[in-house]
Write a protein that holds these residues in place. Sequence first.
Motif, mmCIF file in Angstrom:
data_model
loop_
_atom_site.group_PDB
_atom_site.id
_atom_site.type_symbol
_atom_site.label_atom_id
_atom_site.label_comp_id
_atom_site.label_asym_id
_atom_site.label_seq_id
_atom_site.Cartn_x
_atom_site.Cartn_y
_atom_site.Cartn_z
ATOM 1 N N PHE A 49 29.833 17.180 -12.612
ATOM 2 C CA PHE A 49 29.402 16.909 -13.986
ATOM 3 C C PHE A 49 27.924 16.535 -13.922
ATOM 4 C CE2 PHE A 49 33.953 15.987 -13.950
ATOM 5 C CZ PHE A 49 34.379 16.764 -15.019
ATOM 6 N N GLN A 85 24.112 15.857 -15.842
ATOM 7 C CA GLN A 85 23.362 15.468 -17.036
ATOM 8 C C GLN A 85 21.895 15.779 -16.779
ATOM 9 O OE1 GLN A 85 23.664 11.313 -17.967
ATOM 10 N NE2 GLN A 85 22.683 11.509 -19.958
ATOM 11 N N VAL A 108 27.069 17.828 -19.165
ATOM 12 C CA VAL A 108 27.604 16.819 -20.093
ATOM 13 C C VAL A 108 26.461 15.941 -20.603
ATOM 14 C CG1 VAL A 108 29.880 16.768 -19.002
ATOM 15 C CG2 VAL A 108 28.092 15.207 -18.206
#
Length: 282
Positions: free
Chosen positions: A196, A198, A167
Motif C-alpha cells: 500500500f 501513499q 492509497v
Amino acid sequence: MKLPFSKMHGIGNDFVMVDCRAQPFALSEAQIRDIADRHTGVGFDQLISIEPPRDPSCAFYYGIWNADGSPSGQCGNGVRCVAAWLHRAGELAVGDTVRVESPSGPVTVRLSGPSEVTVDMGVPSFDPALVPFAANAEADAYAIDVGGEMLEIGSVSMGNPHAVVVVPDLHAPSLFHLGPLLTTHERFTEGANTGFVQAMGRDYLRLRVHERGSGWTQACGTGACAAMAVLRRRGEVDERVRVELPGGTLTIEWAGPGHTLWMTGPAAFVFEGEWLDSSPAR
C-alpha cells in the motif's frame, strides 16, 4: 543439532543468515518455522543461506525462506544483508561490485560502505504471465474484487510477485483487512506481496507491505522497488525516489521500461548466535 547463524536486518526487515559455503543447506520446513518463532526461536522475516553458486558467472548463491518455511524467489533487503555478510566474512571489499545468484537469477551488488549496499534488481516485469497474475492483457492498472471491495492495483514481478495499491492514508483500518486478502487472492496463483503506497510527491513515497509467507513487515525491498516501478510506469514519479517504510528509507532509481532498477539502502548486524534444535525428529 547446533546451527551457527548471524542475525541481521535491512531497515527492520530481519533475517537469520546461515553459512552454507562448506556444507549443503539441510533445514526442513518445520525447523525453519521453529527458528522463525519470535517466542521460542530466534525470530525472522526470512532465513537466508549463503551457498556456492550454481551459475558460474556468480560468486555466491543465496537461498531465501519465509517465516512459514516456504521458499521465496527474491528479497531486496536480504540481498543487501548478503553483501554485508560477505564483507564481514572477508569475501567482499568496500568498493567491490559482484554478481550473486538468487533463486530468481543473478543480481549485481555494489558495496559502497561496510553497511551501505546498492543492488541491481533487474528489469521489472509487468507481463501478467510472469508475475504470475490472472489477467487478459498487460495493463498499468487492474480492477480486482478483494473481499467484496473493488480495488485498483498494479501488478509487477521483481523476481517475486507484487500487488501495488495507491492509497490516501496508510493508517486506514481497512488496509489491515485487505492486505492479507490480496496477498492470498486467487488471481495471484502463487500469492503476492501486497504494497500500500501513499505518494507524498514525485520523489517521495510512503509504503507498508504485507508479505506472502511472513505477514506485515517493517520493510520490503522488492516491495519498494515494485511500488516505484508501478508509479514510474504510470508517469507519476521521477527517476529517483525515496521510499519510506516503517523501518527506514530506501532510494530507488529506475529510468523506465527496458532498464534495470537500482536500490540503495543499509544492512546491519544485530548479533551472532547458535540455534540448538531440541525438537523431536520430524
